[in-house]
Design an enzyme around this catalytic site. Structure first.
Site, PDB file in Angstrom:
ATOM      1  N   GLU A 111       1.118  -1.291  -0.174  1.00 49.54           N
ATOM      2  CA  GLU A 111      -0.126  -0.063   0.167  1.00 49.54           C
ATOM      3  C   GLU A 111       1.053   1.438  -0.260  1.00 49.54           C
ATOM      4  O   GLU A 111       0.949   1.864   1.498  1.00 49.54           O
ATOM      5  CB  GLU A 111      -0.456   0.114   1.216  1.00 49.54           C
ATOM      6  N   GLU A 158      -5.050  -8.849   0.937  1.00 50.70           N
ATOM      7  CA  GLU A 158      -5.791  -8.542   1.810  1.00 50.70           C
ATOM      8  C   GLU A 158      -7.445  -8.220   1.860  1.00 50.70           C
ATOM      9  O   GLU A 158      -7.453  -7.808   0.622  1.00 50.70           O
ATOM     10  CB  GLU A 158      -5.478  -7.179   2.589  1.00 50.70           C
TER      11      GLU A 158
HETATM   12  O1  IFM Z   1      -4.370  -3.012   9.216  1.00 49.88           O
HETATM   13  C1  IFM Z   1      -4.193  -2.457   7.756  1.00 49.88           C
HETATM   14  C2  IFM Z   1      -2.625  -3.048   7.285  1.00 49.88           C
HETATM   15  O2  IFM Z   1      -1.981  -2.800   7.418  1.00 49.88           O
HETATM   16  C3  IFM Z   1      -3.014  -2.869   5.192  1.00 49.88           C
HETATM   17  N1  IFM Z   1      -4.355  -2.264   5.092  1.00 49.88           N
HETATM   18  C4  IFM Z   1      -4.936  -2.386   5.478  1.00 49.88           C
HETATM   19  C5  IFM Z   1      -5.414  -2.736   7.135  1.00 49.88           C
HETATM   20  C6  IFM Z   1      -6.834  -2.868   8.068  1.00 49.88           C
HETATM   21  O3  IFM Z   1      -7.255  -1.220   7.890  1.00 49.88           O
END
Ligand code: IFM
Length: 458
Positions: free
Chosen positions: A161, A360
């Site tokens: 990210e 994710e």
């Molecule tokens: O916890 C975060 C993660 O570190 C990165 N992506 C989003 C998740 C939830 O906010």
């Protein structure tokens, strides 16, 4: 009930990150997140990552848990300030920790998927990501990790990210280092991407057979007024810095002209050097997609608060009260996930001949205290089910997707929200005992059968 079968060979697992779970901060150098946690008011509950959920000492138990749930992939990140010291030497204990973790995963039949950068930048690197030298340091760090783990880790993600590590951190001020300067955010973006390109080139040279990629977060935006050109324009600008600046650079070797025009004087004139974009566009093998929600936007008045969207300070989020929300306040929008995946395959990864991996997806739920008994997190199961249906629909529409990883294995430190938000399939109690929630059992059954069962109304 209807049942959707996932393709044979589809990979299932969970994801975490070093700062959010490891703890054992006294055994490593400071990261920018340690510093940020010390800023009064920066973290909602005043907490930090010093102990987190003590994964550093309990990794064997965590790996056993993954294995008992049948997970075949675990995506974790390396804490750069744990493995390298300010003088550039390797920290044997830090390297040893990841060596042991990877050994334990392999012994348990869980594929290790390593992310090199999930935001815990060594605090001693001058200027952080605004400094071009950090990109070179990152590529060096990538090679050092590969030298230790490359024989067993076959999937490497450079950045997690980068939007959060640049715009949210250097323009919005909500993440470390907490700056609010648009030019710094553009500079950090370019240096993160340059670090990615340099690392991919270096890793490819030493290990042509490795699977290399990066992970981007996507929050698709839609205009509130269908025929309103001002709303459409605000969506274009948000999409430009949130998504296209990354996807176009990586897959097309060019920053979007409209983003640079919108940035105006905030785009440093000497930022991009000859050859940088060719490096950034070094071919990758997989694009990681992190997805949680989508947004409806309208053009309004700038709030006067620092915005993570430097070219769209006038973007206003319009609530959709008919939608369910998670404990983050994020609207539950699985159809936007499906459309995103189809669009990414069509516009970027399909033409590049590479798959997408969901690196994710998950939700924060205000679960009851684990002390009150087993946690029945039906809301999380419903969220995951709806989003897996979206993945299945995208695959049916032709998108190449081969992996799905839940965020997260375990409740952990949710950045500026501290420990107030719970994303895990597994809870932790006051003694840091691991307590699987109902969703963990549900996910294990899904993995075992490869079949997603849907009640008719989901
Ligand atoms: O916890 C975060 C993660 O570190 C990165 N992506 C989003 C998740 C939830 O906010």
């Amino acid at each position: 009930m209807s049942a959707l079968q996932f393709p044979p060979g589809f990979r299932w697992g969970t994801a975490t990150s070093s700062f959010q779970i490891e703890g054992a901060a006294e055994l490593r150098g400071d990261s920018i997140w340690d510093e940020f946690c010390r800023v009064p008011g920066a973290i909602a509950d005043g907490s930090d990552g010093r102990i987190a959920v003590d994964h550093y000492h309990r990794y064997a138990e965590d790996v056993a848990l993954m294995s008992s749930l049948g997970m075949d992939t675990y995506r974790f990140s390396v804490s750069w300030p744990r493995v390298l010291r300010p003088d550039g030497s390797a920290d044997p204990a830090g390297m040893g920790f990841y060596d042991a973790l990877v050994d334990a995963l392999c012994a348990a039949g869980v594929r290790p998927w390593l992310t090199l950068y999930h935001w815990d930048l060594p605090a001693w690197l001058p200027g952080g990501w605004t400094n071009r030298a950090t990109a070179d340091a990152f590529a060096d760090y990538a090679l050092r990790m590969h030298a230790v783990l490359g024989d067993r880790v076959r999937v490497w993600t450079t950045l997690n990210e980068p939007w959060c590590a640049s715009f949210l951190s250097y323009a919005g001020g909500q993440h470390a280092p907490g700056h609010t300067d648009a030019a710094e955010a553009f500079s950090a973006t370019h240096h993160l991407l340059l670090g990615h390109g340099l690392a991919v080139r270096a890793l490819r040279e030493v290990d042509p057979g490795a699977t290399l990629g990066l992970t981007l977060n996507f929050t698709p935006a839609y205009p509130a007024g269908h025929d309103d050109p001002a709303d459409a324009d605000v969506v274009r600008r948000v999409d430009g810095t949130a998504h296209r600046i990354f996807t176009d650079a990586v897959f097309r070797g060019a920053y979007p002209a409209d983003v640079i025009a919108d940035a105006g004087a905030a785009w440093p004139s000497d930022l991009v050097r000859d050859g940088d974009l060719e490096l950034i566009a070094t071919p990758i093998d997989v694009l990681g997609v992190n997805y949680y929600t989508s947004q409806l936007l309208r053009a309004g008045e700038p709030s006067g608060q620092p915005s993570p969207h430097p070219t769209a300070p006038d973007a206003v989020v319009v609530d959709r009260p008919w939608l369910d929300r998670t404990d983050m306040g994020w609207e539950v929008t699985p159809d936007a996930f499906r459309d995103l995946l189809i669009g990414l395959h069509r516009d970027y990864t399909g033409p590049a001949g590479i798959p997408l991996a969901i690196t994710e997806n998950g939700c924060a739920i205000d679960d009851p205290d684990p002390a009150s008994g087993p946690i029945d997190d039906q809301q999380r199961i419903d969220y995951l089910r709806g989003h897996l249906r979206a993945v299945h629909e995208a695959i049916a529409a032709g998108a190449a997707i081969d992996t799905y990883l839940v965020w997260s294995l375990i409740d952990n430190f949710e950045w500026a929200f501290g420990y107030t938000k719970r994303f895990g399939l597994v809870a932790v109690d006051g003694e840091l005992n691991r307590l699987p929630k109902a969703s963990a059992g549900w996910y294990a059954e899904l993995i075992r059968t490869g079949t997603l069962c849907l009640p008719e109304q989901v």
